[in-house]
Scaffold this motif. Structure first.
Motif, PDB file in Angstrom:
ATOM      1  N   ALA A 221      40.938  35.235  49.189  1.00 43.20           N
ATOM      2  CA  ALA A 221      40.994  34.002  48.860  1.00 43.20           C
ATOM      3  C   ALA A 221      41.496  32.914  49.680  1.00 43.20           C
TER       4      ALA A 221
ATOM      5  N   VAL B 244      35.534  31.831  45.850  1.00 47.22           N
ATOM      6  CA  VAL B 244      36.052  33.133  46.416  1.00 47.22           C
ATOM      7  C   VAL B 244      35.317  34.173  45.848  1.00 47.22           C
TER       8      VAL B 244
ATOM      9  N   GLY C  89      36.066  36.877  43.504  1.00 48.28           N
ATOM     10  CA  GLY C  89      37.406  36.487  42.844  1.00 48.28           C
ATOM     11  C   GLY C  89      37.174  36.770  41.226  1.00 48.28           C
TER      12      GLY C  89
ATOM     13  N   LEU D 215      43.937  39.956  44.899  1.00 48.21           N
ATOM     14  CA  LEU D 215      43.685  38.605  45.858  1.00 48.21           C
ATOM     15  C   LEU D 215      44.265  38.612  47.199  1.00 48.21           C
TER      16      LEU D 215
ATOM     17  N   ARG E 249      45.283  39.892  40.377  1.00 46.47           N
ATOM     18  CA  ARG E 249      44.693  38.830  39.886  1.00 46.47           C
ATOM     19  C   ARG E 249      45.411  38.238  38.686  1.00 46.47           C
TER      20      ARG E 249
END
Length: 379
Positions: free
Chosen positions: A128, A161, A164, A170, A187
């Protein structure tokens, strides 16, 4: 420098090609792309675990953390095959981009804690890093980390991301005392908001907002600036390898189209003007192949100037040649080439994303020109 594949690399190439042909043809990508719009999730966790069992997720990592101890040449072999059929599993985002960042920023205990589950295919990672203000800068700009008690408070917003939306962990970049830092954040950690988004190629990504308190154990190393640059260079080089697979597949499709589609009672490939177009596409694919090999060799080079030069040259070439090849392919397919039902459009969109990933053409041309010894013939 020997550019010939070893016997082990040839076996890897053959096994990956067999896998993609039998288990992950382009039709699978289309099916999962359509599923992400309806249900979310553009890749299959069971296939990811199978890749772990095959050892593919361990390729670029050292043996002491459960890796294969291979090179980015090995990874390029795999990603070129993935590009040919648009394998949707997040190898580039998780193994190459996030995995390389963690490998360079984390200590041995952190590597074993967070890389091992991914190597085994039980988890996936995401870096990220991208912000509205960063563009292609390797350093974060607006996400900040401050000391809070015996830990840190990290606040900021990351956009697009890659992986993501599905990643278990992350790696969030932030500035602290003017230095880049990386924090390993689950996450589902309190204070982390993940908003799934869909990229133009149909795959899943996420915008991430973070306002979370993290313990000191979540911080990877003291200065992550080098790790971030190494990770972006590795991902850029491997994007070129995947783009090579995309372009070769598109060229093959287009040549087949010229051979089989008829007008005025003859194959359209018999027209000299179209033959010239196909030859130009072939030349551009060969250019990508040439720069991809050198970028793969240099992707892990400790010599910053050599690595930056090879990676930026390759990435700029991919942006130019990849755009040309996929645009020509659509034009030579005629009207059907612009429909969603035809596969050539899927390759075009993936190439667009690969061209932007970790730096577009303008960014890498500028970086190449900034390297020592570059004179543009004027020196």
């Amino acid at each position: 420098m020997d550019f010939q594949l070893s016997d082990e690399q040839k076996l890897l190439r053959d096994s990956v090609r067999t896998f993609t042909k039998q288990r992950s043809p382009i039709a699978r990508f289309r099916k999962l792309r359509d599923r992400v719009a309806a249900e979310g999730g553009s890749w299959d966790a069971a296939v990811w675990r199978e890749m772990g069992e095959l050892g593919w997720l361990s390729l670029p990592f050292p043996e002491q953390i459960g890796g294969y101890g291979g090179s980015f040449v090995d990874v390029a072999i795999l990603l070129e095959a993935f590009g040919a059929t648009l394998v949707p599993e997040p190898y580039l985002a998780s193994v190459v981009l996030a995995g390389t960042a963690l490998l360079h920023a984390g200590d041995l205990a952190q590597q074993q804690r967070w890389l091992a589950p991914m190597i085994e295919g039980r988890h996936s990672l995401a870096l990220a890093h991208g912000e509205r203000a960063t563009r292609f800068d390797a350093l974060p700009q607006t996400t900040m980390a401050s000391v809070e008690g015996d830990g840190f408070r990290v606040r900021g917003h990351k956009q697009f991301v890659a992986n993501g939306d599905r990643a278990d962990l992350l790696l969030v970049s932030a500035l602290h005392d003017g230095r880049a830092q990386l924090f390993a954040v689950p996450r589902d950690h309190e204070g982390v908001t993940v908003t799934p988004v869909r990229t133009i190629d149909g795959l899943g990504a996420a915008n991430v907002t973070i306002d979370a308190r993290l313990s000191a154990a979540h911080r990877l190393g003291q200065d992550a600036g080098v790790a971030l640059e190494r990770a972006h260079d590795a991902a850029a080089a491997m994007a070129v390898a995947e783009g090579l697979g995309v372009c070769q597949a598109v060229l093959d499709m287009t040549v087949e189209q010229l051979r089989t589609r008829e007008q005025f009672g003859v194959p359209i490939g018999s027209f000299q003007a179209l033959q010239h177009r196909a030859v130009e596409m072939f030349v551009e694919v060969q250019l990508i192949k040439s720069v991809s090999v050198l970028a793969s060799v240099r992707a892990a080079d400790d010599d910053d100037a050599e690595r930056r030069r090879a990676v930026s040259a390759a990435k700029a070439q991919l942006a130019m040649s990849g755009r040309f090849v996929t645009q020509q392919a659509i034009q030579l397919h005629g009207g059907i080439g612009i429909t969603d039902e035809h596969d050539v459009g899927l390759y075009f969109k993936r190439m667009h994303v690969l061209g932007l990933l970790c730096g577009d053409e303008e960014h890498h041309v500028r970086r190449f020109a900034a390297q020592p010894q570059f004179t543009a013939g004027l020196g």
